[in-house]
Scaffold this motif. Structure first.
Motif: not given
Length: 310
Positions: A228-251
């Motif tokens: 299911p594509l939403f599983i890939i999306g979930f992992v990708a979203a976690a990856g983006i959040r991990t790479l860009l912690p300075q945008l914590d308020s947005l996440w």
């Protein structure tokens, strides 16, 4: 009453009310179920499509609230015991289907939905085993009915059993059919339960593809099921959040929006539980599904409370 203007207006009032932060998951679900049974859903299958798409989008949004290393660690740890759980459920479901004399394809769909990922698993398996439309409908109605019961029963049962949030997240992910119900139960229990339950449930959902491929081989079918594509999306979203912690308020804002959209999803799911759906379930499939679900729930709760799964 199902198609009247008044019913449609009431539906939209309840729909927009569930968008409000003051409305939580249990209230939205209860309101949806009450509306569906009393008035009937005026939008029919369209509401199911909306809830499925909104759920998938919400799950991706929840990924922005998680660290990728946490997702991968939890998923790795869950791989073994989700495999054991699936094997146990498939074997028990086969025996119960024979005992209850449930039609073979209907029995397999109920078992597969219970073992892996509820409606998503049933939808993936149906073309593989060449199930008829009515067989798929009965299996979906059975699993959906039990999903609604799980959303109501699991949080108070978790507190009654003295489960911590991590324990409850594991239990809900292993014992509840659909991702939507796991997420709803976890959200009602606490943020850690939500995070653990979502990650483990998505790991469990990954078994859709290999299980369907095995079934296709035995059924000599050309049907296929992918990740299911939403599983890939979930992992990708976690990856983006991990790479860009300075945008914590947005996440944080994205995660909050995703959680509230899950509340709306639960209203849509509840509103689809109409008298027609309940009537189509039938006694034999419901007995098989309920008994299998009870066995899985008790066995997984015992394994967690005894420390066999941590």
């Amino acid at each position: 009453m199902k198609g009247g203007v008044t019913v449609k207006i009431l539906f939209w009032i309840l729909f927009f009310a569930s968008c409000l932060p003051a409305v939580g998951a249990p209230l939205a679900l209860a309101g949806g179920i009450a509306f569906g049974i009393v008035a009937g859903n005026p939008w029919g299958n369209a509401a199911s499509d909306w809830s499925r798409r909104l759920l998938q989008t919400s799950v991706v949004g929840l990924g922005f609230g998680m660290n990728l290393s946490q997702v991968l660690t939890t998923g790795r740890d869950a791989f073994v015991y989700t495999a054991i759980s699936i094997c146990f459920t498939m074997a028990a479901g086969y025996l119960l289907g024979r005992l209850c004399k449930t039609p073979q394809r209907t029995s397999l769909l109920i078992t597969f939905g219970t073992a892996i990922c509820g409606g998503s698993a049933i939808a993936a398996m149906a073309p593989v085993i060449k199930a008829k439309e009515e067989e798929t409908g009965v299996a979906l109605a059975t699993v959906f009915t039990l999903n609604s019961a799980a959303l109501i029963l699991f949080p108070p049962l978790g507190h009654l059993l003295g489960m911590g949030q991590r324990q409850f997240g594991l239990w809900s992910a292993l014992a509840i059919h659909d991702t939507s119900s796991v997420v709803g139960a976890g959200a009602a229990y606490g943020s850690l339960a939500l995070a653990i339950g979502t990650t483990v449930k998505l790991t469990r959902a990954l078994w859709i593809m290999p299980s369907a491929l095995i079934a296709a081989r035995f059924a000599k079918s050309e049907g296929r099921a992918g990740i299911p594509l939403f599983i890939i999306g979930f992992v990708a979203a976690a990856g983006i959040r991990t790479l860009l912690p300075q945008l914590d308020s947005l996440w944080h804002a994205c995660t909050g929006l995703a959680r509230q959209s899950l509340v709306v999803t639960l209203f849509l799911i509840g509103s689809s539980l109409t008298r027609e759906v309940l009537g189509a379930t039938g006694v034999k499939p419901l007995v098989q599904g309920a008994t299998l679900w009870l066995m899985v729930s008790v066995a997984s709760a015992a394994a967690i409370l005894l420390g066999w799964i941590a």
